[in-house]
Design an enzyme around this catalytic site. Structure first.
Site, mmCIF file in Angstrom:
data_model
loop_
_atom_site.group_PDB
_atom_site.id
_atom_site.type_symbol
_atom_site.label_atom_id
_atom_site.label_comp_id
_atom_site.label_asym_id
_atom_site.label_seq_id
_atom_site.Cartn_x
_atom_site.Cartn_y
_atom_site.Cartn_z
ATOM 1 N N SER A 190 16.291 -26.235 -40.399
ATOM 2 C CA SER A 190 15.382 -25.765 -39.354
ATOM 3 C C SER A 190 14.177 -25.103 -39.999
ATOM 4 C CB SER A 190 16.088 -24.750 -38.445
ATOM 5 O OG SER A 190 15.138 -24.096 -37.626
ATOM 6 N N SER A 191 13.000 -25.404 -39.485
ATOM 7 C CA SER A 191 11.789 -24.771 -40.017
ATOM 8 C C SER A 191 11.702 -23.315 -39.562
ATOM 9 C CB SER A 191 10.554 -25.532 -39.556
ATOM 10 O OG SER A 191 10.396 -25.392 -38.162
ATOM 11 N N GLN A 192 12.511 -22.938 -38.589
ATOM 12 C CA GLN A 192 12.438 -21.557 -38.088
ATOM 13 C C GLN A 192 12.891 -20.535 -39.129
ATOM 14 O OE1 GLN A 192 14.226 -20.911 -34.279
ATOM 15 N NE2 GLN A 192 12.937 -22.436 -33.286
ATOM 16 N N GLY A 224 16.437 -19.400 -30.056
ATOM 17 C CA GLY A 224 16.257 -19.507 -31.505
ATOM 18 C C GLY A 224 14.960 -18.857 -31.961
ATOM 19 N N ASP A 270 10.722 -31.883 -30.742
ATOM 20 C CA ASP A 270 10.985 -31.573 -29.332
ATOM 21 C C ASP A 270 10.396 -32.635 -28.405
ATOM 22 O OD1 ASP A 270 12.359 -29.399 -30.096
ATOM 23 O OD2 ASP A 270 10.969 -27.896 -29.315
ATOM 24 N N ARG A 316 24.997 -22.528 -33.972
ATOM 25 C CA ARG A 316 23.761 -23.015 -34.604
ATOM 26 C C ARG A 316 23.612 -22.332 -35.962
ATOM 27 N NH1 ARG A 316 19.131 -22.635 -30.065
ATOM 28 N NH2 ARG A 316 18.006 -23.942 -31.572
ATOM 29 N N ASP A 358 13.449 -17.490 -22.571
ATOM 30 C CA ASP A 358 13.315 -17.211 -23.999
ATOM 31 C C ASP A 358 12.315 -16.092 -24.296
ATOM 32 O OD1 ASP A 358 15.209 -19.055 -24.560
ATOM 33 O OD2 ASP A 358 13.963 -20.338 -25.828
ATOM 34 N N SER A 406 6.639 -21.427 -28.298
ATOM 35 C CA SER A 406 6.542 -21.137 -29.734
ATOM 36 C C SER A 406 5.465 -20.097 -30.012
ATOM 37 C CB SER A 406 6.202 -22.414 -30.495
ATOM 38 O OG SER A 406 7.186 -23.383 -30.270
ATOM 39 N N LYS A 439 20.149 -28.240 -32.299
ATOM 40 C CA LYS A 439 19.313 -27.561 -31.299
ATOM 41 C C LYS A 439 20.196 -27.028 -30.174
ATOM 42 C CE LYS A 439 15.271 -28.586 -33.196
ATOM 43 N NZ LYS A 439 13.949 -28.062 -33.142
ATOM 44 N N GLU A 440 19.619 -26.847 -28.984
ATOM 45 C CA GLU A 440 20.355 -26.262 -27.865
ATOM 46 C C GLU A 440 21.717 -26.944 -27.672
ATOM 47 O OE1 GLU A 440 17.210 -26.363 -28.196
ATOM 48 O OE2 GLU A 440 16.170 -24.873 -26.944
ATOM 49 N N ARG A 464 21.562 -32.973 -29.696
ATOM 50 C CA ARG A 464 20.686 -33.761 -28.826
ATOM 51 C C ARG A 464 20.814 -35.264 -29.063
ATOM 52 N NH1 ARG A 464 15.258 -29.851 -28.694
ATOM 53 N NH2 ARG A 464 15.937 -28.664 -26.872
ATOM 54 N N HIS A 521 17.342 -27.337 -21.671
ATOM 55 C CA HIS A 521 16.164 -27.512 -20.816
ATOM 56 C C HIS A 521 15.488 -28.868 -20.994
ATOM 57 C CE1 HIS A 521 13.457 -25.871 -24.232
ATOM 58 N NE2 HIS A 521 14.659 -26.039 -24.715
ATOM 59 N N ARG A 522 15.394 -29.297 -22.253
ATOM 60 C CA ARG A 522 14.645 -30.551 -22.480
ATOM 61 C C ARG A 522 15.402 -31.771 -21.959
ATOM 62 N NH1 ARG A 522 10.280 -28.743 -24.236
ATOM 63 N NH2 ARG A 522 10.225 -27.040 -25.735
#
Ligand code: DC
Length: 652
Positions: A169-171, A94, A320, A122, A49, A23, A347-348, A351, A393-394
């Site tokens: 999303s906060s993004q 993202g 996350d 997404r 990323d 991030s 997310k990816e 989830r 990944h997670r």
């Protein structure tokens, strides 16, 4: 690689240096590109990323210089990308897609942004709606509300506040916040964003505000509802910017400490971190784990009674790291619930669905809702579960922790960790792979025994004595004075040695026989007494710790190199027995040998190895002793295997 088998694991303790935060890395890269002046970014994460962001910036004409693997110099373009037309492929990143969409929509050029198929599933509507209120020309090239996108030049207006949703999303908010100063700087007017729904994942917005401030732009925040960026501010490089260790990545190791006993220490984040995910430590505390936070580290261990407690927590602030908690729930003393995690769905992968399906494979009972998941730990863990990772990944990282239940776990498509943590499995192995340390004096038979034990278990093998012998041989060949500790340490640090199956190579030349030479043995014992030489070889020895496990043979394997080894064995024999073994070896090779001098040499070497100030040869308190004076090789191997099975019951 199609899968990675994490072996059954037991106790875990140790420390782990963290890679840089994703991030922070991607935000700093963009801010540095938008700023006036040159920024040197240190400890940047090297992962898929960040590579996506770097290549996008390069394609947009930003000057980038790589200084070393984790340091980059970014030549800021002062808010204007030099390249006015580009087609950017942004994978599934993202943290690159959303802020670049905003930055490019305000840049007065023609751009297309696309990604992998999942990226196109997404949502991005809330951001596009926000940008359109500014007059931006943003179009959907596929499905309405989703990437891919095209942006074109437009007249930007800063009249009314931008009204934006914050619950997906906060993004989206992060993207607007990071790029609005460009408009404000040009117009001199303040830019205002008003949230029309509850903002999720607030700590990520805090990271954004914090980093913007480092580049000279202050945002006035009224609660989490209204954000005002006063006009006339522009980004100015702070010169050097440092990336903290990844707090989300830290969660796997901290959970490993809480589940596997610990203490496990992560280095690179601490109590003053700007990353919300350090609050994962609070969630572990709620489970009864014991946490210690320093300026630049966090340490976790199991509860005093060893039993993690069930929890029911709102985890909206750590979406996350919350995934790690879902797997930690397998080890709790009752049903657990993770609430307010709707963002998992976009997310990816989805989830919530993915987590439920894979936790069930391990024997857990799982319930789900639109924004929650409930996990009841299994009565017995299913061994050899094959975990699917959904290109997430997670998923791969957090499910590796299931092996701490003492069952082997297969992680399918493990390379998906490259998104944020390319060497995750190496680092996890370096912390958790079982180590069997076999120490003892020369000619105690430990080399042979250790090799046989490694073979029986399918473990890696480290002959640490060979490293000291190789150092001595390399120094002798280079004509270096063996009394010159710093010169010899320099040789040890850059030792061009390789172990290739049975072969031992020095600068590519086979030296297996040469290092067994008596003179080299004497030289090895001498250089091994030098603290600088021992320090120079330390990391190299530790790097041998890998899954599925390691048998390490030497003098200080249990005491210094692997103090947390799961099994420590001190293998010895009377000096007479050892001298006799050496005598037989020499005679078999057709070499001259004399029992008396051999015995004397051995005793002298024992005395030197035991008397030296650093890592003297001695039996660790927690080591099991095996005396091989009256044992044959098979019997010695059997005696060691008995101890190993007792100490590592999970390997069956
Ligand atoms: O086990 P060996 O005989 O190959 O070891 C060669 C020398 O290196 C011996 O004098 C002891 C030293 N050594 C050491 O100090 N620490 C180790 N871990 C291994 C060997």
């Amino acid at each position: 690689m199609e899968f990675f088998d994490v072996p059954a694991l037991g106790r875990v303790a140790g420390s782990v240096p963290l890679p840089g935060s994703k991030s922070i890395s991607n935000r700093l890269l963009l801010l540095a590109a938008l700023a006036e002046g040159t920024t040197e970014i240190r400890d940047l994460l090297d992962s898929d990323d960040t590579r996506v962001m770097l290549s996008a910036l390069a394609a947009l004409g930003i000057g980038l210089e790589q200084l070393d693997r984790h340091a980059w110099r970014v030549h800021g373009a002062g808010g204007r990308f030099p390249v006015k037309q580009a087609d950017l492929f942004l994978g599934n990143a993202g943290t690159a897609f959303r802020p670049l969409t905003a930055a490019l929509a305000l840049s007065g050029g023609h751009y297309r942004l696309s990604g992998v198929a999942r990226m196109h599933e997404r949502p991005i509507r809330d951001l596009v709606d926000g940008l359109r209120q500014l007059g931006c020309d943003v179009r959907y090239l596929g499905n309405e509300g989703y990437p891919p996108l095209a942006v074109a030049p437009a007249d930007i207006e800063l009249e009314a506040p931008i009204r934006m949703r914050g619950d997906v999303s906060s993004q989206f908010l992060t993207a607007l916040l990071m790029t609005l100063p460009l408009v404000g700087a040009l117009s001199g007017r303040p830019a205002v964003i008003e949230m029309t729904t509850e903002l999720i994942s607030k700590p990520y917005v805090e990271i954004t505000l914090n980093l913007m401030a480092r580049f000279g732009v202050e945002v006035a925040r009224e609660g989490w509802r209204r954000f005002v960026i006063p006009g006339g501010q522009r980004y100015r490089s702070p010169g050097v910017a440092h990336v903290e260790g990844d707090a989300s990545g830290a969660s796997y190791f901290l959970a490993a400490g809480a589940i596997g006993g610990g203490p496990v220490r992560v280095e690179g984040v601490g109590r003053d971190s700007i990353q919300g995910d350090v609050r994962f430590a609070e969630a572990l505390t709620a489970m009864g784990a014991r946490i210690d936070m320093g300026d630049n580290h966090i340490e976790a261990r199991a509860p005093a009674d060893g039993k993690l407690r069930a929890f029911d927590l709102d985890l909206n602030h750590i979406p996350d790291a919350a995934m790690t908690l879902a797997v930690a729930a397998l080890f709790a003393d009752g049903p657990c619930r993770l609430r307010n995690i709707a963002s998992w769905r976009v997310k990816e992968t989805d989830r919530i669905a993915a987590m439920a399906a894979e936790l069930r494979k391990l024997g857990a009972t799982v319930e789900t809702g639109p924004d929650w998941i409930g996990v009841s730990p299994p009565l017995t863990f299913v061994a050899h579960a094959a975990i699917d990772t959904y290109d997430d990944h997670r998923m791969a990282m957090c499910f590796s922790l299931a092996a701490l239940a003492g069952v082997p776990v297969r992680i399918n498509d493990p390379n998906c960790v490259a998104k944020t943590f390319p060497d995750y499995f190496e680092r996890f192995g370096r912390l958790a792979a079982p180590v069997i340390a076999i120490d003892g004096p020369s000619a105690s038979g430990k080399g042979t025994v250790a090799q046989r034990v490694a073979q029986a278990l399918g473990y890696h093998f480290l002959d640490s004595g060979a490293l000291y012998r190789l150092t001595a041989l390399a120094a002798m060949r280079a004509g270096t004075d063996l009394d010159d500790a710093s010169a010899v340490a320099g040789i040890a640090a850059a030792l061009p040695a390789e172990f290739n199956g049975e072969q031992i190579l020095l600068s590519g030349e086979e030296v297996g026989a040469a290092i067994r030479d008596e003179a080299v043995g004497v030289g090895a014992s001498k250089v091994a007494a030098m603290p600088a030489v021992r320090a120079a070889l330390l990391d190299r020895q530790r790097a041998y710790r890998r899954f599925p496990g390691l048998v390490a043979d030497g003098r200080d394997m249990g005491s210094v190199v692997f103090p947390g080894a799961q099994a420590k064995i001190f293998l010895t024999a009377s000096a007479e027995a050892r001298a006799h073994r050496r005598y037989k070896q020499l005679i078999e090779k057709g070499l001259p040998a004399n029992m008396r001098t051999l015995l004397q040499d051995l005793q002298e070497r024992d005395a030197r190895d035991a008397a030296r100030a650093v890592a003297p040869l001695r039996q660790c308190e927690d080591a099991d002793r095996v005396d091989t004076t009256s044992l044959g090789v098979d019997e010695a191997v059997a005696a060691v295997m008995d101890i190993v099975r007792r100490r590592l019951p999970f390997i069956n």
